[in-house]
Design an enzyme around this catalytic site. Structure first.
Site, PDB file in Angstrom:
ATOM      1  N   GLU A  89       0.548  -1.558  -0.169  1.00 38.76           N
ATOM      2  CA  GLU A  89      -0.265   0.039   0.127  1.00 38.76           C
ATOM      3  C   GLU A  89       0.674   1.482  -0.116  1.00 38.76           C
ATOM      4  O   GLU A  89       1.902   1.503   0.703  1.00 38.76           O
ATOM      5  CB  GLU A  89      -0.703   0.100   1.364  1.00 38.76           C
ATOM      6  CG  GLU A  89      -2.018  -1.263   1.037  1.00 38.76           C
ATOM      7  CD  GLU A  89      -2.971  -0.798   2.205  1.00 38.76           C
ATOM      8  OE1 GLU A  89      -3.511  -2.281   3.189  1.00 38.76           O
ATOM      9  OE2 GLU A  89      -2.658   0.602   3.455  1.00 38.76           O
ATOM     10  N   CYS A 102       3.956   7.965   1.626  1.00 39.38           N
ATOM     11  CA  CYS A 102       3.356   7.235   2.330  1.00 39.38           C
ATOM     12  C   CYS A 102       3.938   5.886   1.750  1.00 39.38           C
ATOM     13  O   CYS A 102       2.697   5.434   0.807  1.00 39.38           O
ATOM     14  CB  CYS A 102       3.041   7.000   3.088  1.00 39.38           C
ATOM     15  SG  CYS A 102       2.433   6.280   4.264  1.00 39.38           S
ATOM     16  N   CYS A 109       3.603  -7.193   8.947  1.00 44.98           N
ATOM     17  CA  CYS A 109       4.245  -6.615  10.370  1.00 44.98           C
ATOM     18  C   CYS A 109       4.680  -7.717  11.269  1.00 44.98           C
ATOM     19  O   CYS A 109       3.604  -7.544  12.021  1.00 44.98           O
ATOM     20  CB  CYS A 109       4.412  -4.860  10.862  1.00 44.98           C
ATOM     21  SG  CYS A 109       4.845  -4.349  12.119  1.00 44.98           S
ATOM     22  N   CYS A 113       2.149  -4.606  17.239  1.00 45.24           N
ATOM     23  CA  CYS A 113       0.752  -2.954  17.799  1.00 45.24           C
ATOM     24  C   CYS A 113      -0.857  -3.860  17.883  1.00 45.24           C
ATOM     25  O   CYS A 113      -1.134  -3.746  16.640  1.00 45.24           O
ATOM     26  CB  CYS A 113       1.073  -1.777  17.252  1.00 45.24           C
ATOM     27  SG  CYS A 113       3.118  -1.628  17.256  1.00 45.24           S
ATOM     28  N   CYS A 116      -2.989  -1.262  15.304  1.00 49.33           N
ATOM     29  CA  CYS A 116      -2.544  -1.074  13.975  1.00 49.33           C
ATOM     30  C   CYS A 116      -3.162  -2.573  13.107  1.00 49.33           C
ATOM     31  O   CYS A 116      -2.507  -3.894  13.559  1.00 49.33           O
ATOM     32  CB  CYS A 116      -1.849  -1.080  13.957  1.00 49.33           C
ATOM     33  SG  CYS A 116      -0.881  -1.442  12.535  1.00 49.33           S
ATOM     34  N   GLY A 164       4.569  -2.053   7.716  1.00 45.99           N
ATOM     35  CA  GLY A 164       5.508  -2.383   7.845  1.00 45.99           C
ATOM     36  C   GLY A 164       6.521  -1.684   9.101  1.00 45.99           C
ATOM     37  O   GLY A 164       6.102  -0.371   8.972  1.00 45.99           O
ATOM     38  N   GLU A 165       8.305  -2.328   9.738  1.00 51.34           N
ATOM     39  CA  GLU A 165       8.512  -2.035  10.482  1.00 51.34           C
ATOM     40  C   GLU A 165       9.685  -1.438  10.051  1.00 51.34           C
ATOM     41  O   GLU A 165      10.579  -2.808   9.612  1.00 51.34           O
ATOM     42  CB  GLU A 165       8.755  -2.479  11.003  1.00 51.34           C
ATOM     43  CG  GLU A 165       9.857  -1.940  11.615  1.00 51.34           C
ATOM     44  CD  GLU A 165      10.372  -0.285  13.252  1.00 51.34           C
ATOM     45  OE1 GLU A 165       9.139   0.259  13.273  1.00 51.34           O
ATOM     46  OE2 GLU A 165      10.295   0.207  12.482  1.00 51.34           O
ATOM     47  N   SER A 194      10.049   6.001  10.186  1.00 52.66           N
ATOM     48  CA  SER A 194       9.602   6.269  11.522  1.00 52.66           C
ATOM     49  C   SER A 194       9.501   4.273  11.424  1.00 52.66           C
ATOM     50  O   SER A 194       9.239   3.294  10.969  1.00 52.66           O
ATOM     51  CB  SER A 194       7.955   6.777  10.525  1.00 52.66           C
ATOM     52  OG  SER A 194       7.046   6.099  11.911  1.00 52.66           O
ATOM     53  N   SER A 217       7.863   6.452  16.608  1.00 47.62           N
ATOM     54  CA  SER A 217       5.899   5.894  17.192  1.00 47.62           C
ATOM     55  C   SER A 217       6.267   5.643  18.644  1.00 47.62           C
ATOM     56  O   SER A 217       6.289   5.030  19.386  1.00 47.62           O
ATOM     57  CB  SER A 217       5.439   4.788  16.454  1.00 47.62           C
ATOM     58  OG  SER A 217       5.610   5.654  15.153  1.00 47.62           O
ATOM     59  N   LEU A 218       5.828   6.316  19.730  1.00 45.42           N
ATOM     60  CA  LEU A 218       5.638   6.482  21.644  1.00 45.42           C
ATOM     61  C   LEU A 218       4.603   5.251  21.296  1.00 45.42           C
ATOM     62  O   LEU A 218       4.649   4.524  22.682  1.00 45.42           O
ATOM     63  CB  LEU A 218       5.989   7.292  21.692  1.00 45.42           C
ATOM     64  CG  LEU A 218       7.397   7.034  23.375  1.00 45.42           C
ATOM     65  CD1 LEU A 218       8.187   6.454  22.645  1.00 45.42           C
ATOM     66  CD2 LEU A 218       7.696   8.767  23.748  1.00 45.42           C
ATOM     67  N   HIS A 219       4.045   6.059  21.856  1.00 41.45           N
ATOM     68  CA  HIS A 219       1.720   5.579  22.151  1.00 41.45           C
ATOM     69  C   HIS A 219       1.950   5.275  23.678  1.00 41.45           C
ATOM     70  O   HIS A 219       0.900   5.235  24.232  1.00 41.45           O
ATOM     71  CB  HIS A 219       1.480   4.297  21.273  1.00 41.45           C
ATOM     72  CG  HIS A 219       2.093   4.546  20.044  1.00 41.45           C
ATOM     73  ND1 HIS A 219       1.687   5.727  19.079  1.00 41.45           N
ATOM     74  CD2 HIS A 219       2.801   3.605  19.349  1.00 41.45           C
ATOM     75  CE1 HIS A 219       2.070   4.817  17.942  1.00 41.45           C
ATOM     76  NE2 HIS A 219       2.228   4.020  17.491  1.00 41.45           N
ATOM     77  N   ASN A 293      -7.732   5.265  14.391  1.00 40.18           N
ATOM     78  CA  ASN A 293      -8.341   5.192  12.564  1.00 40.18           C
ATOM     79  C   ASN A 293      -8.698   3.279  13.641  1.00 40.18           C
ATOM     80  O   ASN A 293      -8.026   2.592  13.655  1.00 40.18           O
ATOM     81  CB  ASN A 293      -7.634   4.805  11.317  1.00 40.18           C
ATOM     82  CG  ASN A 293      -8.565   5.528  10.216  1.00 40.18           C
ATOM     83  OD1 ASN A 293      -9.216   4.942  10.221  1.00 40.18           O
ATOM     84  ND2 ASN A 293      -6.950   5.957   9.900  1.00 40.18           N
ATOM     85  N   CYS A 336      -2.583   3.068   7.723  1.00 35.75           N
ATOM     86  CA  CYS A 336      -2.290   1.553   7.878  1.00 35.75           C
ATOM     87  C   CYS A 336      -2.441   0.129   7.917  1.00 35.75           C
ATOM     88  O   CYS A 336      -3.348  -0.186   8.433  1.00 35.75           O
ATOM     89  CB  CYS A 336      -1.437   1.972   9.100  1.00 35.75           C
ATOM     90  SG  CYS A 336       0.358   0.058   9.132  1.00 35.75           S
TER      91      CYS A 336
END
Ligand code: SAH
Ligand code: SF4
Length: 346
Positions: A89, A102, A109, A113, A116, A164-165, A194, A217-219, A293, A336
């Site tokens: 994507e 993006c 992945c 998470c 996600c 993906g990471e 990222s 990406s902390l969250h 989302n 994502c």
């Protein structure tokens, strides 16, 4: 040609695809692929018809399975399909002075998470460097033919924030950066990688020659909160991630950004905001707050607009530079992994 997309061949080795053709043909082809990408080989006007024909349908390493637009044409989402069935994507967002793409760095992945869609689906395979670069080249070729009104007619910014990471696919991501910056001539300052906090990858990236922006990406602003959302936190806890981010900043002089997906009841308290503000001050980072989302495989919900406002205010009071991300393309599942999810569950 062998039916292999020229994007899957290192730009320095293109002559190997061209048999007995003179060497300058490989340079011409490289220009078309990296400097002036076009949608079809037919458009490579200075190449002989024989070479154009031999590239034929194999120009791109994927088919375009879905092409959707939203936000009055300013957002465009592609679902590309590789010959082995892998879904890739990419989302293009047009703004008055930049056009940001993006891109995905993996198919799926493995980081898991909880909120996600990509993570919920698990990991399929790594993307090749050429498959990452081809997403950018395709968007450039597309924009040249179908510009977005009032936006730059080329990709000005690339963010590795699709599926993906990236730092779990380090060598190939590194090679894609080399091709985008050293071969295609993008500025490193227009590229953002990222990561969810793959500490060894962050440290390696700090030693690379390109001063790309790093988004972390902390969250969660403490280990308990973060581990509930980001399983990788058990392997690389918050303090290790923050130390690696500091090292990146020290090495590159590029302001770090912190990504924070805001989730109702999970990480949206004033207490979290205050701790996040402390972290942002320590790293001199900018904070991007992203409204969740919702995904079908999780019960998580976005924070209410009141709570979102409260969270942003608490960040400001804590002295933080913070932006609430505009949500783009919700009606086309532009978050994502979501388009692939929809296709898989239809
Ligand atoms: N793996 C990398 C890059 C891809 S994810 C990373 O995690 O940073 C890119 C961003 O999308 C991350 O900041 C992630 O938190 C965010 N994201 C993922 N799922 C989301 C969702 N359902 N709603 C809002 N943001 C989401
Ligand atoms: Fe992977 Fe990023 Fe999604 Fe986490 S948020 S599962 S690291 S893509």
């Amino acid at each position: 040609m062998t039916g292999v997309s020229p994007y899957l061949v290192p730009p320095e080795d293109l002559a190997s695809l061209l048999g007995a053709e003179p060497a300058f043909r490989a340079s011409q082809l490289r220009e078309w692929l990296y400097q002036h990408p076009v949608l079809t080989a037919d458009e490579m006007t200075n190449l002989p018809a024989g070479i154009r024909d031999s590239i034929g349908d194999a120009l791109w390493p994927f088919d375009v399975e879905v092409d959707q637009s939203a936000d009055g044409g300013r957002t465009r989402k592609w679902l590309f399909r590789a010959p082995d069935g892998a879904a890739i994507e990419a989302v293009l967002m047009g703004y008055p002075r930049r056009t940001t793409l993006c891109i995905s760095s993996q198919v799926g992945c493995a980081m898991g998470c909880t909120f996600c869609a990509t993570g919920q689906f698990g990991f399929d395979r790594q993307l090749e460097a050429g498959e990452m670069v081809a997403q950018v080249a395709y968007a450039n070729a597309f924009l040249r033919r179908f510009p977005i009104d009032g936006c730059p007619e080329r990709v000005t910014n690339v963010v590795y924030m699709g599926m993906g990471e990236p730092l779990a696919n380090y060598e190939r991501v590194r090679e894609s950066l080399r091709r985008l910056i050293d071969v295609a001539g993008m500025s490193a300052r227009s590229v953002t990688v990222s990561t969810v906090g793959v500490v060894p990858g962050m440290l390696r990236l700090a030693d690379e020659p390109w001063p790309v922006y790093l988004a972390v990406s902390l969250h969660g602003a403490d280990d308990e909160t973060r581990s509930r959302l980001v399983p990788l936190n058990d392997r690389y806890p918050l303090e290790a991630v923050l130390t690696a981010a500091e090292k990146y900043f020290a090495s590159k002089g590029r302001r770090i950004s912190i990504e924070w997906t805001l989730i109702d009841g999970a990480n949206d308290s004033d207490h979290q905001a205050r701790r996040l503000a402390d972290i942002a001050r320590r790293l001199r980072a900018h904070v991007n707050v992203i409204p969740l989302n919702p995904t079908p495989l999780s019960a998580d919900e976005p924070s209410s607009s009141d709570r979102t406002r409260g969270f942003m205010e608490a960040l400001l009071v804590g002295g933080t530079n913070a932006t609430l991300r505009e949500t783009r393309g919700q009606e086309i599942d532009a978050a994502c992994g979501q388009l692939r999810l929809r296709r898989a569950t239809e």
